[in-house]
Design a protein around this motif. Structure first.
Motif, PDB file in Angstrom:
ATOM      1  N   ALA A  29       0.883  -1.246  -0.014  1.00 35.32           N
ATOM      2  CA  ALA A  29       0.080  -0.151   0.013  1.00 35.32           C
ATOM      3  C   ALA A  29       0.801   1.369  -0.023  1.00 35.32           C
ATOM      4  CB  ALA A  29      -0.756  -0.096   1.220  1.00 35.32           C
ATOM      5  N   TYR A  30       1.888   1.234   0.876  1.00 29.78           N
ATOM      6  CA  TYR A  30       2.636   2.410   0.747  1.00 29.78           C
ATOM      7  C   TYR A  30       3.506   2.658  -0.389  1.00 29.78           C
ATOM      8  CZ  TYR A  30       2.406   3.398   5.714  1.00 29.78           C
ATOM      9  OH  TYR A  30       2.180   3.938   6.932  1.00 29.78           O
ATOM     10  N   ALA A  31       3.995   1.412  -1.052  1.00 33.83           N
ATOM     11  CA  ALA A  31       4.502   1.338  -2.484  1.00 33.83           C
ATOM     12  C   ALA A  31       3.694   2.242  -3.457  1.00 33.83           C
ATOM     13  CB  ALA A  31       5.111   0.144  -3.029  1.00 33.83           C
ATOM     14  N   LEU A  32       2.370   1.776  -3.374  1.00 35.10           N
ATOM     15  CA  LEU A  32       1.313   2.321  -4.374  1.00 35.10           C
ATOM     16  C   LEU A  32       1.139   3.824  -4.027  1.00 35.10           C
ATOM     17  CD1 LEU A  32      -0.618   1.688  -6.669  1.00 35.10           C
ATOM     18  CD2 LEU A  32      -2.435   1.103  -4.841  1.00 35.10           C
ATOM     19  N   LEU A  33       0.998   4.174  -2.824  1.00 34.26           N
ATOM     20  CA  LEU A  33       0.616   5.431  -2.269  1.00 34.26           C
ATOM     21  C   LEU A  33       1.710   6.456  -2.794  1.00 34.26           C
ATOM     22  CD1 LEU A  33      -1.005   7.578  -0.459  1.00 34.26           C
ATOM     23  CD2 LEU A  33       0.499   6.978   1.428  1.00 34.26           C
TER      24      LEU A  33
END
Length: 74
Positions: A39-43
């Protein structure tokens, strides 16, 4: 003056048991962490140059943790 002490060990054990009961037997903390990293990578993916600068400034200031090489994912 007198010493006042409270032993919260039993209460803490009860709290932990209740938390684990709510999470259920299928809870996988490793998978949760893996999903959080995804999720952080996508964010932080697809940032334009200005957003990347802000991201880099926040990492340098210690507001955001350094990930990988310190750059947002492309």
């Amino acid at each position: 003056m007198f010493e006042f002490a409270v032993d919260l060990t039993a209460q803490e054990v009860l709290r932990q048991a209740q938390v684990l009961a709510v999470l259920g037997p299928d809870w996988d903390p490793v998978e949760v962490m893996r999903q959080e990293e995804a999720a952080y990578a996508l964010l932080y993916s697809g940032l334009d140059a200005g957003q990347q600068r802000v991201y880099d400034d926040l990492v340098a200031a210690g507001v955001l943790p350094r990930r990988g090489d310190g750059r947002a994912a492309a």
